[in-house]
Design a protein around this motif. Structure first.
Motif, PDB file in Angstrom:
ATOM      1  N   LYS A 144    -104.330-104.089 -57.886  1.00  0.00           N
ATOM      2  CA  LYS A 144    -103.274-103.719 -58.829  1.00  0.00           C
ATOM      3  C   LYS A 144    -102.180-104.781 -58.856  1.00  0.00           C
ATOM      4  O   LYS A 144    -101.661-105.114 -59.925  1.00  0.00           O
ATOM      5  CB  LYS A 144    -102.680-102.355 -58.466  1.00  0.00           C
ATOM      6  N   ALA A 145    -101.833-105.290 -57.684  1.00  0.00           N
ATOM      7  CA  ALA A 145    -100.789-106.328 -57.618  1.00  0.00           C
ATOM      8  C   ALA A 145    -101.207-107.545 -58.437  1.00  0.00           C
ATOM      9  O   ALA A 145    -100.400-108.134 -59.166  1.00  0.00           O
ATOM     10  CB  ALA A 145    -100.519-106.704 -56.170  1.00  0.00           C
ATOM     11  N   ARG A 148    -100.881-106.704 -62.146  1.00  0.00           N
ATOM     12  CA  ARG A 148     -99.474-106.724 -62.560  1.00  0.00           C
ATOM     13  C   ARG A 148     -99.003-108.163 -62.763  1.00  0.00           C
ATOM     14  O   ARG A 148     -98.337-108.485 -63.747  1.00  0.00           O
ATOM     15  CB  ARG A 148     -98.600-106.036 -61.511  1.00  0.00           C
ATOM     16  N   LYS A 149     -99.345-109.027 -61.811  1.00  0.00           N
ATOM     17  CA  LYS A 149     -98.936-110.437 -61.881  1.00  0.00           C
ATOM     18  C   LYS A 149     -99.524-111.098 -63.132  1.00  0.00           C
ATOM     19  O   LYS A 149     -98.842-111.855 -63.826  1.00  0.00           O
ATOM     20  CB  LYS A 149     -99.386-111.174 -60.621  1.00  0.00           C
ATOM     21  N   GLU A 155     -95.384-108.291 -58.589  1.00  0.00           N
ATOM     22  CA  GLU A 155     -96.546-107.680 -57.937  1.00  0.00           C
ATOM     23  C   GLU A 155     -96.272-106.283 -57.402  1.00  0.00           C
ATOM     24  O   GLU A 155     -97.180-105.467 -57.305  1.00  0.00           O
ATOM     25  CB  GLU A 155     -97.048-108.577 -56.808  1.00  0.00           C
ATOM     26  N   ASP A 156     -94.990-106.000 -57.061  1.00  0.00           N
ATOM     27  CA  ASP A 156     -94.671-104.680 -56.516  1.00  0.00           C
ATOM     28  C   ASP A 156     -94.056-103.749 -57.562  1.00  0.00           C
ATOM     29  O   ASP A 156     -93.532-102.690 -57.238  1.00  0.00           O
ATOM     30  CB  ASP A 156     -93.741-104.803 -55.314  1.00  0.00           C
ATOM     31  N   PHE A 158     -93.567-100.942 -60.407  1.00  0.00           N
ATOM     32  CA  PHE A 158     -94.165 -99.639 -60.694  1.00  0.00           C
ATOM     33  C   PHE A 158     -94.402 -99.611 -62.201  1.00  0.00           C
ATOM     34  O   PHE A 158     -93.451 -99.596 -62.984  1.00  0.00           O
ATOM     35  CB  PHE A 158     -93.219 -98.513 -60.257  1.00  0.00           C
TER      36      PHE A 158
END
Length: 172
Positions: A144-145, A148-149, A155-156, A158
């Motif tokens: 997931k990180a 997101r990136k 990366e963190d 929500f």
């Protein structure tokens, strides 16, 4: 097709679209133009794919024999008195629920021949599967990180995703 009632015709790449002006600006559902559209397009049946509650007039038109009426419907409300919300579905030729739960509920209210097997809402998981936990072309695990990136989020972060279209005045 002869177009009346002030409808506009848009032709784009050979596709013809008829745009009907609303007859009642206070009715956001557009059901006031359904009858004219059915006449102009010589429709044998009008199918709605929507919530049930806004389209009571369509059931009335079907009851008058203007067209056959089908509804692939969403219903989520208190079932203590279904008549105000579902009464007009009695005039439908076919009602297709969006879940087995709704199918079972509709069968307690409508004749069995009107309620068709559920066609569920959702995503075809054979075609669309989560990437998290799978491997990329290099054999590295997708997280997931990392996703997101790739989208430009920290990366963190929500992240919440929603697919919706609604009028600002209704569900801002």
């Amino acid at each position: 097709v002869g177009i009346n009632s002030g409808a506009a015709e848009i032709v784009n790449e050979g596709r013809r679209t008829v745009v009907y002006p609303p007859l009642n600006v206070d009715d956001f559902t557009g059901q006031d133009i359904i009858d004219q559209h059915a006449k102009d397009s010589r429709a044998d049946m009008v199918w709605l794919w929507s919530d049930v509650w806004p389209f009571r007039k369509v059931g009335d038109m079907a009851a008058q024999g203007r067209f056959l009426y089908g509804h692939w419907c969403f219903v989520d409300y208190d079932w203590s008195d279904p008549e105000p919300t579902l009464g007009h579905l009695r005039h439908a030729t076919a009602v297709v629920p969006t879940s087995t739960w709704l199918e079972n509920r509709l069968l307690t209210f409508l004749p069995r021949e009107k309620v068709k097997p559920a066609i569920r809402l959702g995503v075809n998981t054979d075609s669309f599967t989560p990437l998290e936990g799978t491997k990329d072309d290099k054999g590295e695990t997708i997280t997931k990180a990392r996703l997101r990136k790739a989208m430009g989020f920290p990366e963190d972060a929500f992240a919440v995703g929603i697919v919706a279209m609604n009028q600002v005045e209704r569900k801002a």
